[in-house]
Enzyme design. Structure first.
Site, mmCIF file in Angstrom:
data_model
loop_
_atom_site.group_PDB
_atom_site.id
_atom_site.type_symbol
_atom_site.label_atom_id
_atom_site.label_comp_id
_atom_site.label_asym_id
_atom_site.label_seq_id
_atom_site.Cartn_x
_atom_site.Cartn_y
_atom_site.Cartn_z
ATOM 1 N N SER A 1 32.409 -16.595 47.743
ATOM 2 C CA SER A 1 31.899 -15.327 48.305
ATOM 3 C C SER A 1 31.349 -15.559 49.720
ATOM 4 C CB SER A 1 30.823 -14.734 47.395
ATOM 5 O OG SER A 1 29.615 -15.427 47.583
ATOM 6 N N ASN A 2 31.304 -14.472 50.487
ATOM 7 C CA ASN A 2 30.866 -14.614 51.884
ATOM 8 C C ASN A 2 29.396 -15.024 51.988
ATOM 9 O OD1 ASN A 2 33.442 -13.971 52.469
ATOM 10 N ND2 ASN A 2 32.988 -12.212 53.784
ATOM 11 N N GLU A 3 28.598 -14.663 50.970
ATOM 12 C CA GLU A 3 27.196 -15.119 50.994
ATOM 13 C C GLU A 3 27.158 -16.650 50.915
ATOM 14 O OE1 GLU A 3 28.293 -12.706 48.945
ATOM 15 O OE2 GLU A 3 27.296 -10.958 49.806
ATOM 16 N N GLU B 1 42.124 -23.167 51.168
ATOM 17 C CA GLU B 1 42.024 -21.759 50.788
ATOM 18 C C GLU B 1 41.278 -20.970 51.857
ATOM 19 O OE1 GLU B 1 39.985 -21.147 47.039
ATOM 20 O OE2 GLU B 1 41.150 -19.328 46.680
ATOM 21 N N GLN C 1 45.107 -20.541 39.328
ATOM 22 C CA GLN C 1 43.980 -21.427 39.663
ATOM 23 C C GLN C 1 42.876 -21.248 38.614
ATOM 24 O OE1 GLN C 1 41.653 -20.143 43.086
ATOM 25 N NE2 GLN C 1 41.781 -22.196 43.932
ATOM 26 N N GLY C 2 42.394 -22.327 38.054
ATOM 27 C CA GLY C 2 41.388 -22.230 36.991
ATOM 28 C C GLY C 2 40.103 -22.943 37.358
ATOM 29 N N SER D 1 36.853 -20.737 38.132
ATOM 30 C CA SER D 1 35.700 -19.931 37.726
ATOM 31 C C SER D 1 35.541 -19.894 36.213
ATOM 32 C CB SER D 1 35.865 -18.496 38.220
ATOM 33 O OG SER D 1 36.016 -18.473 39.609
HETATM 34 C C1 FAD Z 1 40.548 -10.961 43.724
HETATM 35 C C2 FAD Z 1 39.908 -12.173 43.113
HETATM 36 C C3 FAD Z 1 40.701 -13.234 42.734
HETATM 37 C C4 FAD Z 1 40.126 -14.351 42.138
HETATM 38 N N1 FAD Z 1 40.959 -15.350 41.714
HETATM 39 C C5 FAD Z 1 40.439 -16.439 41.116
HETATM 40 C C6 FAD Z 1 41.290 -17.474 40.627
HETATM 41 O O1 FAD Z 1 42.513 -17.385 40.724
HETATM 42 N N2 FAD Z 1 40.721 -18.532 40.016
HETATM 43 C C7 FAD Z 1 39.376 -18.656 39.878
HETATM 44 O O2 FAD Z 1 38.935 -19.671 39.344
HETATM 45 N N3 FAD Z 1 38.526 -17.692 40.317
HETATM 46 C C8 FAD Z 1 39.026 -16.583 40.923
HETATM 47 N N4 FAD Z 1 38.200 -15.569 41.360
HETATM 48 C C9 FAD Z 1 36.771 -15.661 41.083
HETATM 49 C C10 FAD Z 1 35.941 -15.941 42.319
HETATM 50 O O3 FAD Z 1 36.099 -17.264 42.733
HETATM 51 C C11 FAD Z 1 34.482 -15.621 41.942
HETATM 52 O O4 FAD Z 1 34.418 -14.225 41.705
HETATM 53 C C12 FAD Z 1 33.524 -15.978 43.044
HETATM 54 O O5 FAD Z 1 33.450 -17.368 43.186
HETATM 55 C C13 FAD Z 1 32.110 -15.418 42.744
HETATM 56 O O6 FAD Z 1 31.697 -15.812 41.481
HETATM 57 P P1 FAD Z 1 31.151 -14.754 40.419
HETATM 58 O O7 FAD Z 1 32.122 -13.624 40.350
HETATM 59 O O8 FAD Z 1 30.830 -15.496 39.174
HETATM 60 O O9 FAD Z 1 29.824 -14.149 41.054
HETATM 61 P P2 FAD Z 1 28.388 -14.819 41.088
HETATM 62 O O10 FAD Z 1 28.510 -16.256 41.423
HETATM 63 O O11 FAD Z 1 27.677 -14.459 39.840
HETATM 64 O O12 FAD Z 1 27.731 -14.078 42.323
HETATM 65 C C14 FAD Z 1 27.261 -12.723 42.252
HETATM 66 C C15 FAD Z 1 26.712 -12.351 43.617
HETATM 67 O O13 FAD Z 1 25.598 -13.214 43.959
HETATM 68 C C16 FAD Z 1 25.826 -13.850 45.202
HETATM 69 N N5 FAD Z 1 25.306 -15.230 45.155
HETATM 70 C C17 FAD Z 1 25.492 -16.124 44.154
HETATM 71 N N6 FAD Z 1 24.882 -17.289 44.472
HETATM 72 C C18 FAD Z 1 24.313 -17.120 45.680
HETATM 73 C C19 FAD Z 1 23.547 -17.967 46.552
HETATM 74 N N7 FAD Z 1 23.279 -19.232 46.227
HETATM 75 N N8 FAD Z 1 23.143 -17.474 47.744
HETATM 76 C C20 FAD Z 1 23.433 -16.180 48.093
HETATM 77 N N9 FAD Z 1 24.142 -15.331 47.309
HETATM 78 C C21 FAD Z 1 24.578 -15.799 46.130
HETATM 79 C C22 FAD Z 1 27.348 -13.867 45.370
HETATM 80 O O14 FAD Z 1 27.711 -13.943 46.724
HETATM 81 C C23 FAD Z 1 27.742 -12.530 44.750
HETATM 82 O O15 FAD Z 1 27.553 -11.505 45.685
HETATM 83 C C24 FAD Z 1 38.723 -14.431 41.948
HETATM 84 C C25 FAD Z 1 37.924 -13.356 42.345
HETATM 85 C C26 FAD Z 1 38.494 -12.229 42.912
HETATM 86 C C27 FAD Z 1 37.606 -11.088 43.303
#
Ligand code: FAD
Length: 387
Positions: A369-371, A243, A125-126, A128
């Protein structure tokens, strides 16, 4: 709520139970985050498909059995109970496939689904990108139309199993001046195209479970687009619903963890003078059962043609926090042995708990994320003001 199964459903349960008893490998496969383990899991997908068990809800001509969501839940319960291998193609089968059924053309369904069911094509899945995780509408990776191709430039990251996967589905900005969720297009592309560089990323357990993907003038035929150009956001939201809501984490998985936790308590708990641990085990079991019943209720609603909607977010929070609390309880029960790797000589049969505990940390992050899920619940279910 009392669950009663029909004769047909009971027969289906017996059939899958017997097939699994005959076919689940006696020795656990290596992790699918290793090259050899990935191959072993692909072979397992072939085997599942040879019994027509790889995608039971799909129509028969596409490799499925055409069963409904209740039978899928039964299948999953038996699958987890049998300790069958993890599904290396879960992103394809449980996320992309339902989206393809809704938005794909007939030609795309015929082209992609049977190969997916057979494990011939494993999907990543692409979505992020650096700077576009929680805020997916900030996607910058471009797919600009040139005649009958899209030319892709930019970067994706955290793509699960992209190190060895064959294909990627992703969301790209096809209108360069567009903002937010406008001007995005959903594209399907093979990961061996010229101009693609895949750089593995290590997870907590040290294995390359994810990858960064770099695109340098990668040309993808227009027929690989799903849905209309510029309308990719709506397609991606359908995938996200699958999902978070139902398909990615079936209750059978958590019921099996809860059963193992109860067994662990029986083996270890007597020695520990801490009634809060017993409460944690009982709560885990009850929550796994509650999640099961709630999922049956959702499946029954969907069967009537309803859609899952923003309550998919409550589901996602529930299963990810449940998984975490079950593994935390196991770590407490195991005490110092909790830190033994599966491969440690003294790990016995408890090493898998550490692996599960490490992976459970990711549950509140992936699939949105759960937030972010709490924001969705606040705004769309409770009607609270933004900010
Ligand atoms: C095991 C695993 C598998 C994954 N697989 C894939 C995959 O196959 N394909 C893919 O595309 N992505 C994948 N991901 C990525 C995942 O979708 C992102 O990690 C996720 O969406 C969070 O984005 P980020 O890591 O950039 O964190 P950020 O968006 O930078 O967030 C950092 C922190 O800030 C909080 N935050 C951000 N914005 C807000 C807001 N508006 N309000 C409150 N809190 C906020 C978040 O909850 C988090 O705690 C995977 C991640 C994991 C851990």
């Amino acid at each position: 709520m009392r669950l009663e199964y029909t004769e047909r459903q009971n027969k289906f349960r017996t059939e899958i139970r017997e097939w699994l008893a005959d076919n689940v490998p006696k020795q656990p496969l290596q992790s699918f985050d290793t090259e050899e383990g990935f191959r072993q899991h692909r072979d397992w997908e072939h085997k599942l498909n040879s019994g027509r068990w790889s995608a039971v809800t799909w129509p028969e001509p596409l490799g499925g059995r055409g069963v409904d969501l209740i039978e899928w839940l039964i299948f999953e319960e038996e699958y987890w109970r049998a300790h069958a291998p993890l599904r290396v193609n879960q992103n394809g089968i449980f996320l992309l496939a339902p989206t393809l059924m809704e938005y794909g053309t007939e030609e795309q369904k015929q082209r992609f689904l049977p190969r997916m069911a057979a494990g011939d094509d494993i999907w990543a899945q692409g979505w992020s990108e650096p700077g576009a995780g929680s805020d997916m509408a900030a996607i910058r990776c471009k797919a600009i139309r040139e005649g009958d191709h899209y030319v892709i430039n930019g970067q994706k990251t955290w793509s699960t199993r992209a190190v060895w996967a064959d294909w990627l589905f992703g969301l790209f900005r096809s209108e360069p001046d567009s903002v937010r969720h406008h001007g995005l297009t959903f594209v399907l592309l093979p990961l061996n195209l010229p101009g693609i560089t895949i750089r593995p990323i290590k997870q907590l357990n040290g294995l390359p479970g994810f990858a960064e993907i770099f695109f340098d003038n990668v040309r993808v035929p227009v027929e690989n687009r799903m849905g209309e150009e510029g309308q990719g956001w709506n397609v991606a939201m359908a995938t996200a619903g699958f999902e978070r809501g139902l398909m990615l984490r079936s209750p059978g998985r958590f019921q099996q963890t809860a059963r193992s936790l109860v067994e662990l308590y029986k083996a270890e708990g007597e020695k520990i003078d801490d009634c809060s641990l017993r409460d944690a085990v009982v709560k885990s079991w009850m929550d796994a059962e509650a999640y099961t019943l709630s999922t049956y209720a959702t499946a029954a609603r969907l069967r009537k043609g309803e859609h899952i909607g923003p309550e998919a977010s409550t589901n996602k929070i529930f299963w990810s926090e449940l998984d975490l609390s079950m593994h935390e309880a196991a770590m407490r029960l195991l005490g110092p042995r909790a830190e033994l790797l599966d491969t440690a000589p003294d790990a016995g049969n408890v090493g898998h708990w550490l692996e599960g505990f490490l992976f459970a940390q990711a549950g509140p992050i992936y699939a949105g994320s759960n937030e972010i899920q709490r924001n969705i619940i606040a705004e769309r279910m409770l009607g609270l003001p933004r900010s």
